[in-house]
Design a protein around this motif. Sequence first.
Motif, PDB file in Angstrom:
ATOM      1  N   ASP A   2      -1.496   6.251  -1.732  1.00 56.24           N
ATOM      2  CA  ASP A   2      -1.561   5.050  -2.571  1.00 56.24           C
ATOM      3  C   ASP A   2      -0.701   3.943  -1.948  1.00 56.24           C
ATOM      4  N   LEU A   3      -0.852   2.747  -2.552  1.00 62.86           N
ATOM      5  CA  LEU A   3      -0.223   1.565  -1.956  1.00 62.86           C
ATOM      6  C   LEU A   3       1.301   1.698  -1.922  1.00 62.86           C
ATOM      7  N   THR A   4       1.880   2.251  -2.985  1.00 61.05           N
ATOM      8  CA  THR A   4       3.340   2.378  -3.047  1.00 61.05           C
ATOM      9  C   THR A   4       3.851   3.258  -1.902  1.00 61.05           C
ATOM     10  N   GLU A   5       3.170   4.369  -1.682  1.00 60.57           N
ATOM     11  CA  GLU A   5       3.567   5.260  -0.580  1.00 60.57           C
ATOM     12  C   GLU A   5       3.398   4.545   0.767  1.00 60.57           C
ATOM     13  N   ALA A   6       2.317   3.802   0.884  1.00 61.54           N
ATOM     14  CA  ALA A   6       2.048   3.089   2.136  1.00 61.54           C
ATOM     15  C   ALA A   6       3.166   2.084   2.431  1.00 61.54           C
ATOM     16  N   LEU A   7       3.553   1.331   1.408  1.00 64.84           N
ATOM     17  CA  LEU A   7       4.569   0.295   1.604  1.00 64.84           C
ATOM     18  C   LEU A   7       5.943   0.908   1.868  1.00 64.84           C
ATOM     19  N   ALA A   8       6.147   2.129   1.385  1.00 69.20           N
ATOM     20  CA  ALA A   8       7.429   2.820   1.611  1.00 69.20           C
ATOM     21  C   ALA A   8       7.620   3.176   3.081  1.00 69.20           C
ATOM     22  N   SER A  34      -4.152   6.239   6.621  1.00 65.33           N
ATOM     23  CA  SER A  34      -4.324   6.088   5.172  1.00 65.33           C
ATOM     24  C   SER A  34      -3.462   4.943   4.638  1.00 65.33           C
ATOM     25  N   ALA A  35      -2.317   4.707   5.267  1.00 65.30           N
ATOM     26  CA  ALA A  35      -1.453   3.605   4.829  1.00 65.30           C
ATOM     27  C   ALA A  35      -2.071   2.267   5.222  1.00 65.30           C
ATOM     28  N   PHE A  36      -2.576   2.205   6.440  1.00 66.14           N
ATOM     29  CA  PHE A  36      -3.200   0.961   6.907  1.00 66.14           C
ATOM     30  C   PHE A  36      -4.369   0.597   5.994  1.00 66.14           C
ATOM     31  N   LYS A  37      -5.160   1.610   5.639  1.00 64.84           N
ATOM     32  CA  LYS A  37      -6.314   1.345   4.767  1.00 64.84           C
ATOM     33  C   LYS A  37      -5.863   0.877   3.383  1.00 64.84           C
ATOM     34  N   ALA A  38      -4.846   1.530   2.827  1.00 61.78           N
ATOM     35  CA  ALA A  38      -4.370   1.145   1.491  1.00 61.78           C
ATOM     36  C   ALA A  38      -3.874  -0.297   1.490  1.00 61.78           C
ATOM     37  N   VAL A  39      -3.142  -0.665   2.535  1.00 61.43           N
ATOM     38  CA  VAL A  39      -2.584  -2.021   2.601  1.00 61.43           C
ATOM     39  C   VAL A  39      -3.685  -3.060   2.830  1.00 61.43           C
ATOM     40  N   VAL A  40      -4.597  -2.761   3.746  1.00 62.39           N
ATOM     41  CA  VAL A  40      -5.682  -3.715   4.022  1.00 62.39           C
ATOM     42  C   VAL A  40      -6.565  -3.888   2.776  1.00 62.39           C
ATOM     43  N   ASP A  41      -6.872  -2.787   2.107  1.00 64.24           N
ATOM     44  CA  ASP A  41      -7.698  -2.878   0.891  1.00 64.24           C
ATOM     45  C   ASP A  41      -6.994  -3.716  -0.180  1.00 64.24           C
ATOM     46  N   ALA A  42      -5.684  -3.506  -0.330  1.00 58.26           N
ATOM     47  CA  ALA A  42      -4.941  -4.274  -1.344  1.00 58.26           C
ATOM     48  C   ALA A  42      -4.908  -5.756  -0.983  1.00 58.26           C
ATOM     49  N   MET A  43      -4.741  -6.059   0.295  1.00 54.72           N
ATOM     50  CA  MET A  43      -4.743  -7.476   0.708  1.00 54.72           C
ATOM     51  C   MET A  43      -6.114  -8.097   0.450  1.00 54.72           C
ATOM     52  N   ALA A  44      -7.166  -7.360   0.821  1.00 55.18           N
ATOM     53  CA  ALA A  44      -8.527  -7.872   0.609  1.00 55.18           C
ATOM     54  C   ALA A  44      -8.777  -8.108  -0.886  1.00 55.18           C
ATOM     55  N   GLY A  45      -8.185  -7.256  -1.712  1.00 55.79           N
ATOM     56  CA  GLY A  45      -8.363  -7.377  -3.165  1.00 55.79           C
ATOM     57  C   GLY A  45      -7.734  -8.628  -3.764  1.00 55.79           C
ATOM     58  N   THR A  46      -6.844  -9.278  -3.013  1.00 54.58           N
ATOM     59  CA  THR A  46      -6.226 -10.512  -3.526  1.00 54.58           C
ATOM     60  C   THR A  46      -7.113 -11.730  -3.267  1.00 54.58           C
ATOM     61  N   LEU A  47      -8.139 -11.544  -2.418  1.00 54.11           N
ATOM     62  CA  LEU A  47      -8.951 -12.703  -2.009  1.00 54.11           C
ATOM     63  C   LEU A  47     -10.186 -12.833  -2.894  1.00 54.11           C
ATOM     64  N   ASP A  48     -10.454 -14.051  -3.272  1.00 52.44           N
ATOM     65  CA  ASP A  48     -11.585 -14.325  -4.134  1.00 52.44           C
ATOM     66  C   ASP A  48     -12.150 -15.675  -3.691  1.00 52.44           C
ATOM     67  N   ASP A  49     -13.454 -15.774  -3.571  1.00 52.68           N
ATOM     68  CA  ASP A  49     -14.063 -17.047  -3.216  1.00 52.68           C
ATOM     69  C   ASP A  49     -13.478 -17.615  -1.910  1.00 52.68           C
ATOM     70  N   VAL A  50     -13.586 -16.801  -0.859  1.00 57.15           N
ATOM     71  CA  VAL A  50     -13.040 -17.184   0.441  1.00 57.15           C
ATOM     72  C   VAL A  50     -14.170 -17.161   1.473  1.00 57.15           C
ATOM     73  N   ASP A  51     -14.181 -18.149   2.368  1.00 60.28           N
ATOM     74  CA  ASP A  51     -15.238 -18.230   3.395  1.00 60.28           C
ATOM     75  C   ASP A  51     -14.806 -17.652   4.738  1.00 60.28           C
TER      76      ASP A  51
END
Length: 171
Positions: A2-8, A34-51
């Motif tokens: 999970d993201l918390t473990e990844a950031l740790a 697995s950490a890289f994926k968790a972090v990248v997915d979380a970053m992507a999840g912050t983006l909305d309406d981006v070109d």
Amino acid sequence: MDLTEALALIRRVPDFPEPGVMFQDITPVLGTPSAFKAVVDAMAGTLDDVDTVVAIDARGFFFGAAVAYSLGLGVIPVRKAGKLPVVGGKASYSLEYGTAELEIPAGVIEPGQRVAVIDDVLATGGTAAAACELVELAKGEVAGITVVLEIGALDGRSRLAGRKLDTLLTV
Ligand code: 5GP
């Protein structure tokens, strides 16, 4: 993972690159699938309406490119001066340690495009602010800035006042 473990996995390195600087080393995140994926997915999840995505030299390239790919977007490198063959704009900025210039390639942002700015760490905010300036110089619209880690004490956030800023972790 999970993201918390990844950031740790981010490790603190005292006195790098200069005495008195506590460097946040994100390389264990990059090297752990697995950490890289968790972090990248979380970053992507912050983006909305981006070109499109702007990724900042150099560690921002890893996250920016992965986020862009995961969203089916392109990625534009904002680079330290002297690295780009066709320069569209230049901005000076001050770092936690020193000063530098950033450049954006010419002709890769279309006017009016909504641009996400991605980096690994927000410290004083000078780098991210310069990248935003370059996006706007190229007539893009900054949709937001997303970083993995924000160093709260350096208050980079205030340099980005009025902009959407997402950070996965504040230390
Ligand atoms: P700022 O301009 O916000 O002071 O510095 C942020 C830029 O410097 C980012 O591009 C980031 O990669 C780099 N940086 C500054 N401090 C650190 C740190 O402690 N760890 C990492 N990984 N990068 C840092």
